[in-house]
Write a protein that holds these residues in place. Sequence first.
Motif, PDB file in Angstrom:
ATOM      1  N   UNK A 115     -12.338  -2.401  -0.216  1.00 26.43           N
ATOM      2  CA  UNK A 115     -11.163  -2.996   0.436  1.00 26.43           C
ATOM      3  C   UNK A 115     -11.408  -4.495   0.657  1.00 26.43           C
ATOM      4  N   UNK A 116     -10.612  -5.321   0.009  1.00 28.58           N
ATOM      5  CA  UNK A 116     -10.820  -6.764   0.087  1.00 28.58           C
ATOM      6  C   UNK A 116      -9.910  -7.401   1.133  1.00 28.58           C
ATOM      7  N   UNK A 117     -10.395  -8.478   1.731  1.00 24.13           N
ATOM      8  CA  UNK A 117      -9.523  -9.251   2.616  1.00 24.13           C
ATOM      9  C   UNK A 117      -8.715 -10.257   1.793  1.00 24.13           C
ATOM     10  N   UNK A 118      -7.944 -11.101   2.474  1.00 21.64           N
ATOM     11  CA  UNK A 118      -7.037 -11.985   1.735  1.00 21.64           C
ATOM     12  C   UNK A 118      -7.790 -13.039   0.920  1.00 21.64           C
ATOM     13  N   UNK A 119      -9.087 -13.181   1.153  1.00 23.87           N
ATOM     14  CA  UNK A 119      -9.893 -14.129   0.358  1.00 23.87           C
ATOM     15  C   UNK A 119     -10.686 -13.414  -0.741  1.00 23.87           C
ATOM     16  N   UNK A 120     -10.431 -12.111  -0.886  1.00 28.49           N
ATOM     17  CA  UNK A 120     -11.146 -11.368  -1.923  1.00 28.49           C
ATOM     18  C   UNK A 120     -12.542 -10.923  -1.512  1.00 28.49           C
TER      19      UNK A 120
ATOM     20  N   UNK B 229      -0.986   3.666   6.330  1.00 27.39           N
ATOM     21  CA  UNK B 229      -1.766   4.884   6.089  1.00 27.39           C
ATOM     22  C   UNK B 229      -2.890   4.595   5.087  1.00 27.39           C
ATOM     23  N   UNK B 230      -4.123   4.793   5.525  1.00 28.95           N
ATOM     24  CA  UNK B 230      -5.287   4.368   4.748  1.00 28.95           C
ATOM     25  C   UNK B 230      -5.524   5.256   3.522  1.00 28.95           C
ATOM     26  N   UNK B 231      -5.615   6.567   3.742  1.00 30.00           N
ATOM     27  CA  UNK B 231      -5.988   7.473   2.654  1.00 30.00           C
ATOM     28  C   UNK B 231      -5.023   7.391   1.486  1.00 30.00           C
TER      29      UNK B 231
ATOM     30  N   UNK C 145       9.260   0.069   0.473  1.00 28.86           N
ATOM     31  CA  UNK C 145       8.170  -0.451   1.304  1.00 28.86           C
ATOM     32  C   UNK C 145       7.139  -1.126   0.398  1.00 28.86           C
ATOM     33  N   UNK C 146       6.610  -2.261   0.860  1.00 29.10           N
ATOM     34  CA  UNK C 146       5.619  -2.968   0.054  1.00 29.10           C
ATOM     35  C   UNK C 146       4.230  -2.406   0.282  1.00 29.10           C
TER      36      UNK C 146
ATOM     37  N   UNK D  54      -3.927   3.126  -4.882  1.00 26.07           N
ATOM     38  CA  UNK D  54      -4.427   1.852  -5.367  1.00 26.07           C
ATOM     39  C   UNK D  54      -3.846   0.628  -4.690  1.00 26.07           C
ATOM     40  N   UNK D  55      -3.387   0.802  -3.462  1.00 25.10           N
ATOM     41  CA  UNK D  55      -2.853  -0.324  -2.684  1.00 25.10           C
ATOM     42  C   UNK D  55      -3.743  -0.560  -1.470  1.00 25.10           C
ATOM     43  N   UNK D  56      -3.822  -1.784  -0.973  1.00 28.51           N
ATOM     44  CA  UNK D  56      -4.529  -1.956   0.297  1.00 28.51           C
ATOM     45  C   UNK D  56      -3.644  -1.504   1.463  1.00 28.51           C
ATOM     46  N   UNK D  57      -4.185  -0.706   2.389  1.00 29.86           N
ATOM     47  CA  UNK D  57      -3.413  -0.381   3.593  1.00 29.86           C
ATOM     48  C   UNK D  57      -3.284  -1.625   4.468  1.00 29.86           C
TER      49      UNK D  57
END
Lengths: 518, 518
Positions: free
Chosen positions: B85-90, A201-203, A196-197, A209-212
Amino acid sequence: MLKKFNQKITEGFLYTDQYQLAMAQLFFKNGYHEVDAQFDHFFRKYPDYGSHKAGYCINAGLEWFIDWMSNTHITKKDISFLKKHKNSKGKNLFHDDFLKWLERNGSFESVTLKAIPEGRVVHPYEPITVVSGPLAITQILETPLLNQLNYQILIATKASRLKVISRGNKILEFGTRRAQDRGANAGVRAALIGGADFTSNVGISYNLGLPPKGTHAHSMIQFFLSLGYNELDAFNAFADLYPDDCILLVDTIDSLNSGIPNAIKVFEKLKRKGHKPLGIRLDSGDLAFLSIKAAKMLNQAGFDDVSIVLSNELDELNIWQIITQISIEAPKEGLDADSIVNRLVFGVGTNLITSSGNPSLGGVYKLVSVKNDNAWKSTLKISENLEKSTLPGEKNIFRLYDKFDKATADLICSANENINNKSVFLLHHPVEKNVVRKISPKELSSVESLLNDILIDGKLVYEFPSLEIIRSVRDYDLEKLHDGVKRIINPHYYHVSVSEKLILLRQQLTEKIKKQKN
Amino acid sequence: MLKKFNQKITEGFLYTDQYQLAMAQLFFKNGYHEVDAQFDHFFRKYPDYGSHKAGYCINAGLEWFIDWMSNTHITKKDISFLKKHKNSKGKNLFHDDFLKWLERNGSFESVTLKAIPEGRVVHPYEPITVVSGPLAITQILETPLLNQLNYQILIATKASRLKVISRGNKILEFGTRRAQDRGANAGVRAALIGGADFTSNVGISYNLGLPPKGTHAHSMIQFFLSLGYNELDAFNAFADLYPDDCILLVDTIDSLNSGIPNAIKVFEKLKRKGHKPLGIRLDSGDLAFLSIKAAKMLNQAGFDDVSIVLSNELDELNIWQIITQISIEAPKEGLDADSIVNRLVFGVGTNLITSSGNPSLGGVYKLVSVKNDNAWKSTLKISENLEKSTLPGEKNIFRLYDKFDKATADLICSANENINNKSVFLLHHPVEKNVVRKISPKELSSVESLLNDILIDGKLVYEFPSLEIIRSVRDYDLEKLHDGVKRIINPHYYHVSVSEKLILLRQQLTEKIKKQKN
């Protein structure tokens, strides 16, 4: 966090099975509790989903497990519970001398552990994790080890299959709501390791260290409708707030006649304002048919680069079917199939997080060696069924790469075997007698040892790689597998094999134990 | 406890899906975040295991979920993650005004919740849990609610089926090593609610006030063998330490020729010393055949009261087969089948904790009502497929008991319906149009309301019953079910029905929404 259902008790040192403690006390009473013992963790069968099955597994779970081991010590509260445990006569089941020892020694600080790193391809019969240390402690460790490692291997494997069948397209993990309670977090982590990329799941995303990932649900549209607005109003509200992250769920009312046309209107507005719309999501209906229709409508409106996110009970087989159906039907609609397939993103929930069709990995933890008079003595569990016998003693595992640099076999050897001076490798089938493959070192490009030292006497001697590195290890190992092994249905058998010396040791010890019966 | 994988983050307020937070912010930005909304939690289908299926479910999970809700508040650390938490434009995806609101309001203290109590029999389409409160908060709650309640209902149901097919014999839960990581604890709790008598899991047993159960593993015998001792020595060591709790695992070497004869020797010694041996455990082979043989050997030695514990991939079907086979074959051996069956204890691992064959319950959480201008307005999710439409508005659920005091139907009504003044109940099928059953109040012995107030504006107004009480509620409800509904294969359909008024409301609202499309 659970308060009333105290996680310090339920996820701490007593996160184990009663028989482990009963045996630990027995070992203590007989003076065996600090005898060094070695246990192998391995599985006997790849996940078999009924209609399809795995030809390899992806290892996962190690870092969390070591984290748990390192932070788990028996507490006074644990001891007070054990003290109150009565036997069938109302007397204390656990004796004071044992509990005093356990209070001082109830941690995993004395454990030595070797393992195959996370992200690596692993196969049946191979010791993936090798634990040694005082018998009482290593026995207690069986339950939490199996609980934590089996599940992550299972899910990393499932995720890898999804990634392979999706031709490398993005996979989003959506399954928290269908997981076994807090097990969701381990499942999500394993999915992210295996294929999965991203996850919804937010927490756990933040923790790793990934954006949900996620946009909106049907309920958002439904809420706007309940106030007398329409789908387009809801889409506009979403696009206004998230102009650069706009993925619209189009199937709340009617995908082709309402959702997609409305999404296109919103996308046109975004485009005029200089934003790039990201995609639409389809969550019901014939996803292959709708993908083609959606692609056609989006292309005609000039949005041939927005993603089409698919979800709804996806797994390997229906992703394969969707891709196949698009490949056949898109040309009939005058569209290029590959360009549709390449814009697909797969959101996978239930079937990934539960490994539906095979919801557990039968990984086991078996005693293989005991230290007696300062020397390790190999032991094994015998069984009428060779499949259920174990491979005795400390071992090494080598991966043999052929001249094309593909993994051609894994070889399980006794630890004291020197494999560098062999003129020929005899690769015995682990279970079927007299099935032997011979391979000369000349036919190989390289031989790689798979086990790494992780803990030595409880001290961490391994640097845990980042998720990014684990994924690159996974990709490297998958690249080295022959395509047949990666086939999702009826995969080619990878050659897991056992050295001649180890086969003979198993025979000798089996005969010895049979004589010992009474 | 996980340290590095911070449980405060991964199991706290952010234990939810990204789209919930994205929608919460959208509601906030549009001024809807504190609009009162009501969501129903229900499932559409009983668990279907392929070869067999459930005709009822057992509710479970409520107390843990309320415990989690009550102890979960957004933390500064959570906010700091959201800020990054950043959006696709940072740029920041979450805006400061929303985060400020969330920091103040990020808890479930404002939520009102009704539910059907744990242990009760529940059926499809019935709102099992009804949540109301500020839209943004109740939306965020969807993921943790489904995650925590669906799984416990699934496992309580599976455990109930095992208990029913085992004719009330003891069921021991052994599955922690095959669960989804920490999800094991919730699974064990649900198993204990639904039908398991005890579990092997130590921590959760102590937490729930039950003794954990377990004796020894094959590894104990194997360890003694590795030191040059034999099976009898290992059994003797065990019996010496646990003379009043002696259950011996007899299949390490050979059940009939070694394990059982050795166990009998040990039992005789115990008996001479005034102890009562408890049982043997069989973990491999033909468990029905071996049970008969074991019973015969034990009886001949005068141990006709010791238990025979069976384990190894048990589930409803093979327990049923084992009992059936014993019933047929025991008389041929001159034994009374019932007396063998009655001494069986079933240890169930993988298939219970994973609900193998159907590893998730498809429970959903759907918006049913929104407060607008101080009045609740019913809403629903429409679908081409009536099964996927929802029942709008606040509702009550009544269980109708017939003259024999058996539950004959459940009736889902609008909350404002007075059911006491009806001369006849029209019980509409929830999905199939024009399928209506008429029943007169005179044909009923009683009518029972199923939903209880649990939280009112976040304040607990419910006293959680003990596990013992929950189990007696379960037994009471099972007693009220017709046997056909409890059949494990092809069960009789229980009549879940919808009132005439609610059917009409669904029709009206569906038509209204269809007109609203654009």
